[in-house]
Design an enzyme around this catalytic site. Sequence first.
Site, PDB file in Angstrom:
ATOM      1  N   LYS A   1      -6.016  36.638   5.472  1.00 51.66           N
ATOM      2  CA  LYS A   1      -6.517  36.055   4.215  1.00 51.66           C
ATOM      3  C   LYS A   1      -6.341  37.001   3.041  1.00 51.66           C
ATOM      4  CE  LYS A   1      -9.406  32.340   5.770  1.00 51.66           C
ATOM      5  NZ  LYS A   1     -10.672  31.655   5.770  1.00 51.66           N
TER       6      LYS A   1
ATOM      7  N   LYS B   1      -2.003  27.342  13.074  1.00 46.92           N
ATOM      8  CA  LYS B   1      -3.254  26.614  13.326  1.00 46.92           C
ATOM      9  C   LYS B   1      -3.479  25.538  12.251  1.00 46.92           C
ATOM     10  CE  LYS B   1      -7.261  28.662  11.801  1.00 46.92           C
ATOM     11  NZ  LYS B   1      -8.699  28.531  11.674  1.00 46.92           N
TER      12      LYS B   1
ATOM     13  N   LYS C   1      -7.902  24.231   6.915  1.00 50.95           N
ATOM     14  CA  LYS C   1      -8.359  23.605   5.671  1.00 50.95           C
ATOM     15  C   LYS C   1      -7.506  24.025   4.491  1.00 50.95           C
ATOM     16  CE  LYS C   1     -13.268  23.974   6.875  1.00 50.95           C
ATOM     17  NZ  LYS C   1     -13.954  25.223   7.200  1.00 50.95           N
TER      18      LYS C   1
HETATM   19  N1  AQP Z   1      -7.286  24.404  14.220  1.00 52.57           N
HETATM   20  C1  AQP Z   1      -8.429  24.566  14.843  1.00 52.57           C
HETATM   21  N2  AQP Z   1      -8.545  24.254  16.144  1.00 52.57           N
HETATM   22  C2  AQP Z   1      -9.722  24.403  16.809  1.00 52.57           C
HETATM   23  N3  AQP Z   1     -10.848  24.853  16.199  1.00 52.57           N
HETATM   24  C3  AQP Z   1     -10.763  25.165  14.897  1.00 52.57           C
HETATM   25  N4  AQP Z   1     -11.664  25.616  14.018  1.00 52.57           N
HETATM   26  C4  AQP Z   1     -11.102  25.772  12.808  1.00 52.57           C
HETATM   27  N5  AQP Z   1      -9.815  25.424  12.866  1.00 52.57           N
HETATM   28  C5  AQP Z   1      -9.570  25.044  14.150  1.00 52.57           C
HETATM   29  C6  AQP Z   1     -13.052  25.897  14.367  1.00 52.57           C
HETATM   30  O1  AQP Z   1     -13.882  25.240  13.433  1.00 52.57           O
HETATM   31  C7  AQP Z   1     -15.059  26.021  13.251  1.00 52.57           C
HETATM   32  C8  AQP Z   1     -15.323  26.214  11.795  1.00 52.57           C
HETATM   33  O2  AQP Z   1     -14.340  26.991  11.215  1.00 52.57           O
HETATM   34  P1  AQP Z   1     -14.558  27.630   9.794  1.00 52.57           P
HETATM   35  O3  AQP Z   1     -15.436  26.839   8.957  1.00 52.57           O
HETATM   36  O4  AQP Z   1     -14.875  29.062   9.932  1.00 52.57           O
HETATM   37  O5  AQP Z   1     -13.218  27.447   9.178  1.00 52.57           O
HETATM   38  P2  AQP Z   1     -11.915  28.104   9.546  1.00 52.57           P
HETATM   39  O6  AQP Z   1     -11.796  28.537  10.965  1.00 52.57           O
HETATM   40  O7  AQP Z   1     -11.682  29.129   8.548  1.00 52.57           O
HETATM   41  O8  AQP Z   1     -11.157  26.807   9.362  1.00 52.57           O
HETATM   42  P3  AQP Z   1      -9.840  26.705   8.692  1.00 52.57           P
HETATM   43  O9  AQP Z   1      -9.500  25.299   8.622  1.00 52.57           O
HETATM   44  O10 AQP Z   1      -8.861  27.595   9.365  1.00 52.57           O
HETATM   45  O11 AQP Z   1     -10.161  27.224   7.243  1.00 52.57           O
HETATM   46  P4  AQP Z   1      -9.274  28.176   6.405  1.00 52.57           P
HETATM   47  O12 AQP Z   1      -8.041  27.446   6.132  1.00 52.57           O
HETATM   48  O13 AQP Z   1     -10.135  28.412   5.198  1.00 52.57           O
HETATM   49  O14 AQP Z   1      -9.074  29.404   7.240  1.00 52.57           O
HETATM   50  C9  AQP Z   1     -14.843  27.340  14.006  1.00 52.57           C
HETATM   51  O15 AQP Z   1     -15.525  27.261  15.235  1.00 52.57           O
HETATM   52  C10 AQP Z   1     -13.377  27.372  14.213  1.00 52.57           C
HETATM   53  O16 AQP Z   1     -13.031  28.107  15.372  1.00 52.57           O
END
Ligand code: AQP
Length: 342
Positions: free
Chosen positions: A118, A201, A204
Amino acid sequence: MSATQFTPRVFSGIQPSGNLHLGNYLGALKRFADMQGLEMETVYCMVDMHAITVWQDPSELAHSTRELCAGFIAAGVDPEQSILFNQSQVPEHAQLAWIFNCVARMGWMQRMTQWKDKAGKNQQNASLGLLAYPSLMAADILVYHATHVPVGDDQKQHLELTRDIAIKFNNDFGIDFFPITEPVIEGAATRVMSLRDGAKKMSKSDPSDMSRINMTDDADAIAKKIRKAKTDPDALPSDVDGLEGRPEARNLVNIYAALSDQTVAQVLSEVGGKQFGTFKPMLADLAVARLSPISTEMARLMNDQSEIDRILARGSERARAIAAPILDRTYEIVGMVGAGKR
Ligand code: AQP
């Protein structure tokens, strides 16, 4: 002290940073709902303080927090059975995080893959909060003495760091106070991948909306995204080994398995030999059948935002009732004058 010596308690959180997607549903929300049946107290949080480690527009943050709360409930998390709240209403998270900032080492934070991804090449300009993110996450978990943390595979490294912080705190102060938490990373969809690139992956923050299925997508959008998902020209294999070296095929099969509560092997015994032209409409129908009731319910809940705010306020009170004594005892262990008198 191992987690088994503590009363079993589940904690997990999701950032209200918009674009809640299928990965969040299968890797987190669906499993949060399932864990309610396991006779453990379940504590679930909208981690708004994590979200602001990167810029969030204030009105969008408030909207995303309420929408995420609606997502939890629509996915089956019962706000009576579980404790459901937003992090910033429970100041004990930030207070314990400060103690952990003084326990954790800089090198531990700088090694985190999420920090490297990030902050990228622009580390000097990243927020201090982004670097300290895992310390706040450790506090989220340990302020409840949580023993089980269901997450997607991407959070494994942060959970290892949570264990390291608990171990170092316990050693530094010569007391078995924090549990060594167990990550719960299970099922066919612990890492849902982008629909455009099987090596990335689903996320968001991916600039391409076609890379993910949003929980607010309608049936047409879901079907279109699956139809256009990247695949290879071969038919689906009949056994799991046949998915080797085929990341996009593996991803779609994993999604099908998780949505239909089957193993990957069971799915392949049903669809092995089929071309994607046949499999994709099956997957689209299943995804629509599973997600449409959730998005409809989310929209209904969002019509009454004062009810959502009431649920979050009530959940925060219940969360504080657990967190405050644990923080107080931590302060006492550390030697803060006045602790233990609340
Ligand atoms: N692709 C994924 N597959 C399985 N689990 C996932 N999680 C996130 N993406 C996947 C799980 O969702 C929970 C919340 O995650 P978060 O709010 O911490 O967001 P994140 O992991 O940062 O989600 P993103 O979509 O990847 O956001 P950005 O793009 O901002 O980095 C966690 O339990 C996570 O494991």
